[in-house]
Design a protein around this motif. Structure first.
Motif, PDB file in Angstrom:
ATOM      1  N   LEU A  35       0.839  -1.201   0.000  1.00  0.00           N
ATOM      2  CA  LEU A  35       0.000   0.000   0.000  1.00  0.00           C
ATOM      3  C   LEU A  35       0.870   1.245   0.000  1.00  0.00           C
ATOM      4  CD1 LEU A  35      -2.742  -0.884   2.671  1.00  0.00           C
ATOM      5  CD2 LEU A  35      -2.941  -1.028   0.179  1.00  0.00           C
ATOM      6  N   ASN A  36       0.410   2.286  -0.720  1.00  0.00           N
ATOM      7  CA  ASN A  36       1.103   3.573  -0.614  1.00  0.00           C
ATOM      8  C   ASN A  36       0.473   4.390   0.503  1.00  0.00           C
ATOM      9  OD1 ASN A  36      -1.301   4.548  -1.644  1.00  0.00           O
ATOM     10  ND2 ASN A  36      -0.455   5.181  -3.623  1.00  0.00           N
ATOM     11  N   GLU A  37       0.925   5.628   0.656  1.00  0.00           N
ATOM     12  CA  GLU A  37       0.452   6.441   1.779  1.00  0.00           C
ATOM     13  C   GLU A  37      -1.021   6.786   1.679  1.00  0.00           C
ATOM     14  OE1 GLU A  37       2.310   8.972  -1.418  1.00  0.00           O
ATOM     15  OE2 GLU A  37       2.816   7.161  -0.277  1.00  0.00           O
ATOM     16  N   ASN A  38      -1.608   6.680   0.474  1.00  0.00           N
ATOM     17  CA  ASN A  38      -3.026   7.006   0.294  1.00  0.00           C
ATOM     18  C   ASN A  38      -3.936   5.792   0.440  1.00  0.00           C
ATOM     19  OD1 ASN A  38      -2.442   9.750  -0.283  1.00  0.00           O
ATOM     20  ND2 ASN A  38      -1.983   9.207  -2.423  1.00  0.00           N
ATOM     21  N   GLY A  39      -3.329   4.627   0.602  1.00  0.00           N
ATOM     22  CA  GLY A  39      -4.146   3.420   0.712  1.00  0.00           C
ATOM     23  C   GLY A  39      -4.394   2.725  -0.611  1.00  0.00           C
ATOM     24  N   ASP A  40      -3.673   3.120  -1.684  1.00  0.00           N
ATOM     25  CA  ASP A  40      -3.798   2.442  -2.979  1.00  0.00           C
ATOM     26  C   ASP A  40      -2.940   1.183  -2.997  1.00  0.00           C
ATOM     27  OD1 ASP A  40      -5.426   4.451  -4.501  1.00  0.00           O
ATOM     28  OD2 ASP A  40      -3.692   5.727  -4.048  1.00  0.00           O
ATOM     29  N   ILE A  41      -3.450   0.138  -3.609  1.00  0.00           N
ATOM     30  CA  ILE A  41      -2.662  -1.082  -3.767  1.00  0.00           C
ATOM     31  C   ILE A  41      -1.698  -0.870  -4.936  1.00  0.00           C
ATOM     32  CG2 ILE A  41      -2.722  -3.555  -4.243  1.00  0.00           C
ATOM     33  CD1 ILE A  41      -5.473  -3.689  -3.047  1.00  0.00           C
ATOM     34  N   ILE A  42      -0.415  -1.076  -4.677  1.00  0.00           N
ATOM     35  CA  ILE A  42       0.605  -0.849  -5.697  1.00  0.00           C
ATOM     36  C   ILE A  42       1.577  -2.030  -5.721  1.00  0.00           C
ATOM     37  CG2 ILE A  42       0.473   1.665  -5.530  1.00  0.00           C
ATOM     38  CD1 ILE A  42       3.043   1.584  -3.842  1.00  0.00           C
ATOM     39  N   THR A  43       2.343  -2.138  -6.809  1.00  0.00           N
ATOM     40  CA  THR A  43       3.395  -3.144  -6.893  1.00  0.00           C
ATOM     41  C   THR A  43       4.610  -2.672  -6.095  1.00  0.00           C
ATOM     42  OG1 THR A  43       4.486  -2.237  -8.856  1.00  0.00           O
ATOM     43  CG2 THR A  43       2.590  -3.693  -9.219  1.00  0.00           C
ATOM     44  N   GLN A  44       5.590  -3.529  -5.953  1.00  0.00           N
ATOM     45  CA  GLN A  44       6.812  -3.167  -5.238  1.00  0.00           C
ATOM     46  C   GLN A  44       7.572  -2.059  -5.954  1.00  0.00           C
ATOM     47  OE1 GLN A  44       7.672  -4.517  -2.186  1.00  0.00           O
ATOM     48  NE2 GLN A  44       5.653  -5.490  -2.314  1.00  0.00           N
ATOM     49  N   ASP A  45       7.299  -1.849  -7.247  1.00  0.00           N
ATOM     50  CA  ASP A  45       7.972  -0.807  -8.018  1.00  0.00           C
ATOM     51  C   ASP A  45       7.090   0.426  -8.208  1.00  0.00           C
ATOM     52  OD1 ASP A  45      10.508  -2.227  -8.787  1.00  0.00           O
ATOM     53  OD2 ASP A  45       9.043  -3.632  -9.621  1.00  0.00           O
ATOM     54  N   GLY A  46       5.938   0.475  -7.524  1.00  0.00           N
ATOM     55  CA  GLY A  46       5.122   1.680  -7.538  1.00  0.00           C
ATOM     56  C   GLY A  46       4.045   1.737  -8.589  1.00  0.00           C
ATOM     57  N   TYR A  47       3.768   0.659  -9.321  1.00  0.00           N
ATOM     58  CA  TYR A  47       2.687   0.639 -10.301  1.00  0.00           C
ATOM     59  C   TYR A  47       1.360   0.399  -9.588  1.00  0.00           C
ATOM     60  CZ  TYR A  47       6.191   0.268 -14.017  1.00  0.00           C
ATOM     61  OH  TYR A  47       7.247   0.502 -14.883  1.00  0.00           O
ATOM     62  N   PHE A  48       0.328   1.121  -9.996  1.00  0.00           N
ATOM     63  CA  PHE A  48      -1.001   0.964  -9.401  1.00  0.00           C
ATOM     64  C   PHE A  48      -1.676  -0.297  -9.933  1.00  0.00           C
ATOM     65  CE2 PHE A  48      -0.467   5.523  -8.659  1.00  0.00           C
ATOM     66  CZ  PHE A  48      -0.953   5.647  -7.363  1.00  0.00           C
ATOM     67  N   LEU A  49      -2.322  -1.042  -9.039  1.00  0.00           N
ATOM     68  CA  LEU A  49      -3.163  -2.159  -9.443  1.00  0.00           C
ATOM     69  C   LEU A  49      -4.469  -1.597  -9.978  1.00  0.00           C
ATOM     70  CD1 LEU A  49      -3.728  -5.219  -9.559  1.00  0.00           C
ATOM     71  CD2 LEU A  49      -4.550  -5.059  -7.196  1.00  0.00           C
ATOM     72  N   GLY A  50      -4.870  -2.000 -11.187  1.00  0.00           N
ATOM     73  CA  GLY A  50      -6.018  -1.400 -11.851  1.00  0.00           C
ATOM     74  C   GLY A  50      -7.333  -2.094 -11.547  1.00  0.00           C
ATOM     75  N   SER A  51      -8.415  -1.316 -11.606  1.00  0.00           N
ATOM     76  CA  SER A  51      -9.764  -1.842 -11.439  1.00  0.00           C
ATOM     77  C   SER A  51     -10.496  -1.786 -12.776  1.00  0.00           C
ATOM     78  CB  SER A  51     -10.538  -1.021 -10.395  1.00  0.00           C
ATOM     79  OG  SER A  51     -10.984   0.216 -10.944  1.00  0.00           O
ATOM     80  N   VAL A  52     -11.674  -2.387 -12.819  1.00  0.00           N
ATOM     81  CA  VAL A  52     -12.467  -2.376 -14.051  1.00  0.00           C
ATOM     82  C   VAL A  52     -12.953  -0.970 -14.389  1.00  0.00           C
ATOM     83  CG1 VAL A  52     -13.203  -4.777 -13.824  1.00  0.00           C
ATOM     84  CG2 VAL A  52     -14.543  -2.967 -12.728  1.00  0.00           C
ATOM     85  N   ASN A  53     -12.895  -0.062 -13.438  1.00  0.00           N
ATOM     86  CA  ASN A  53     -13.324   1.320 -13.661  1.00  0.00           C
ATOM     87  C   ASN A  53     -12.207   2.202 -14.199  1.00  0.00           C
ATOM     88  OD1 ASN A  53     -15.954   0.788 -12.563  1.00  0.00           O
ATOM     89  ND2 ASN A  53     -15.033   0.861 -10.515  1.00  0.00           N
ATOM     90  N   GLY A  54     -11.032   1.595 -14.425  1.00  0.00           N
ATOM     91  CA  GLY A  54      -9.903   2.374 -14.921  1.00  0.00           C
ATOM     92  C   GLY A  54      -9.217   3.195 -13.855  1.00  0.00           C
TER      93      GLY A  54
END
Length: 361
Positions: A229-248
């Motif tokens: 998780l980043n500081e905002n609570g987004d799920i990210i990879t170890q290299d900082g890429y955001f995990l995407g949802s069906v809503n884009g």
């Protein structure tokens, strides 16, 4: 004499590339969701050989020359004991006793392969040539091949595949093997339970969709589910890429108190918060590794999506599909192959030296 030298050198060059791939697989045996590299080799084109000082004239086939035709869905396999079939490759025309082909999107007959769903794909294959050396394009209709090697569409002959070259031809030969391409084995790796709610694994075929924070329109694909998780609570990879949802958008959760169902639904406090974008493709061979356990499609090629039928497992990670022992055995065999080729080259060097220095005198 020199043909044997070429065969030995081509074997050594190919073994060196295969050794590089095996070493890379060994180095990534403990990398999460790593997919092993495969080296695809091919023989140089089969060229025709004939008798020295032969005088046999060119002659047509007799009526009893037969072609064994096997239908394979939209494709055909042809085998013959007399004559040859011709295929146009990147290195020149190759003459063979057996060929398998299917029509591509434009109607050209080409060799084929099968995609992830088992369907025949001919657009990457080599062109089949007729008895005059021309590519064969057939119109829409009922495609058939008879036992004389003729291509028929709705019963009308379109081309003849079987040929007997001019002169006293006695067979074919090639000049060894070469590296055709690197490919990726997308088979499932072992699943290991970690009990970490941010660790996700895919059981079956498919990929997570991730994107860069500053380039949300450019999608990447991964099976590495070791998220954080980043500081905002987004799920990210170890290299900082955001995990995407069906809503884009990114997947936002509040702390570690969340659950992800096998279908990819994100539950927070028991309520559905979001849905992971899970994808799968028929043309997996067009995916390219770009580092950081990410994939994207080769430039100029479009994805061919198919329904995602896998499951998302929370608290699991997928291991590399690399067997370290198998890779070690392969490296030993490759080393022996390289050494054998090296001994052949030294022997030819000695023979050529004697031919020049002793027999020449």
């Amino acid at each position: 004499m020199f043909r044997g030298l070429y065969n030995a050198v081509s074997t050594m060059n190919t073994a060196q590339k295969q050794m590089d791939a095996a070493a890379n697989n060994m180095a990534n045996a403990n990398t999460t969701a790593y997919k092993r590299d495969l080296v695809i080799t091919e023989a140089f084109p089969e060229v025709l050989i004939s008798k020295l000082n032969g005088t046999e004239a060119n002659r047509p086939y007799s009526a009893n020359v037969q072609v064994n035709v096997t239908r394979q869905g939209e494709g055909f396999r042809l085998d013959t004991a007399g004559g040859f079939f011709a295929v146009s490759t990147r290195l020149g025309n190759s003459f063979q006793k057996s060929i398998a082909f299917a029509p591509d999107e434009e109607g050209f007959l080409r060799t084929y392969e099968r995609d992830a769903t088992g369907q025949i794909v001919a657009r990457y294959g080599n062109y089949i040539l007729d008895a005059s050396g021309n590519r064969i394009q057939v119109p829409e209709g009922q495609l058939e091949v008879d036992n004389r090697g003729r291509v028929l569409v709705d019963g009308e002959p379109m081309a003849t595949l079987l040929r007997r070259p001019a002169g006293p031809i006695i067979g074919t030969m090639n000049s060894g093997q070469r590296l055709e391409k690197f490919a990726t084995d997308f088979s499932q790796g072992s699943l290991e339970q970690t009990w970490n709610s941010l660790d996700l694994a895919i059981s079956g075929s498919g990929f997570f969709v991730v994107y860069k924070p500053d380039q949300p329109e450019e999608m990447f694909y991964t099976r590495d589910g070791h998220f954080t998780l980043n500081e905002n609570g987004d799920i990210i990879t170890q290299d900082g890429y955001f995990l995407g949802s069906v809503n884009g958008t990114s997947i936002l959760v509040d702390g570690d108190d969340f659950a992800i169902t096998p279908e990819g639904q994100v539950l927070v406090n028991g309520e559905v918060r979001d849905q992971l974008e899970m994808v799968d493709f028929a043309n997996l061979k067009d995916l390219r590794k770009i580092g950081e356990s990410l994939y994207r499609f080769e430039e100029g090629l479009e994805p061919e999506p198919i329904p995602f039928e896998g499951q998302v497992l929370q608290g699991f990670l997928e291991g590399a599909n690399v067997n370290a022992i198998d890779q070690m055995v392969e490296m030993i065999n490759l080393m022996r192959s390289y050494e054998a080729g090296s001994r052949v080259v030294r022997t030819y060097d000695e023979v050529i030296g004697k031919a020049i220095n002793e027999i020449g005198k």
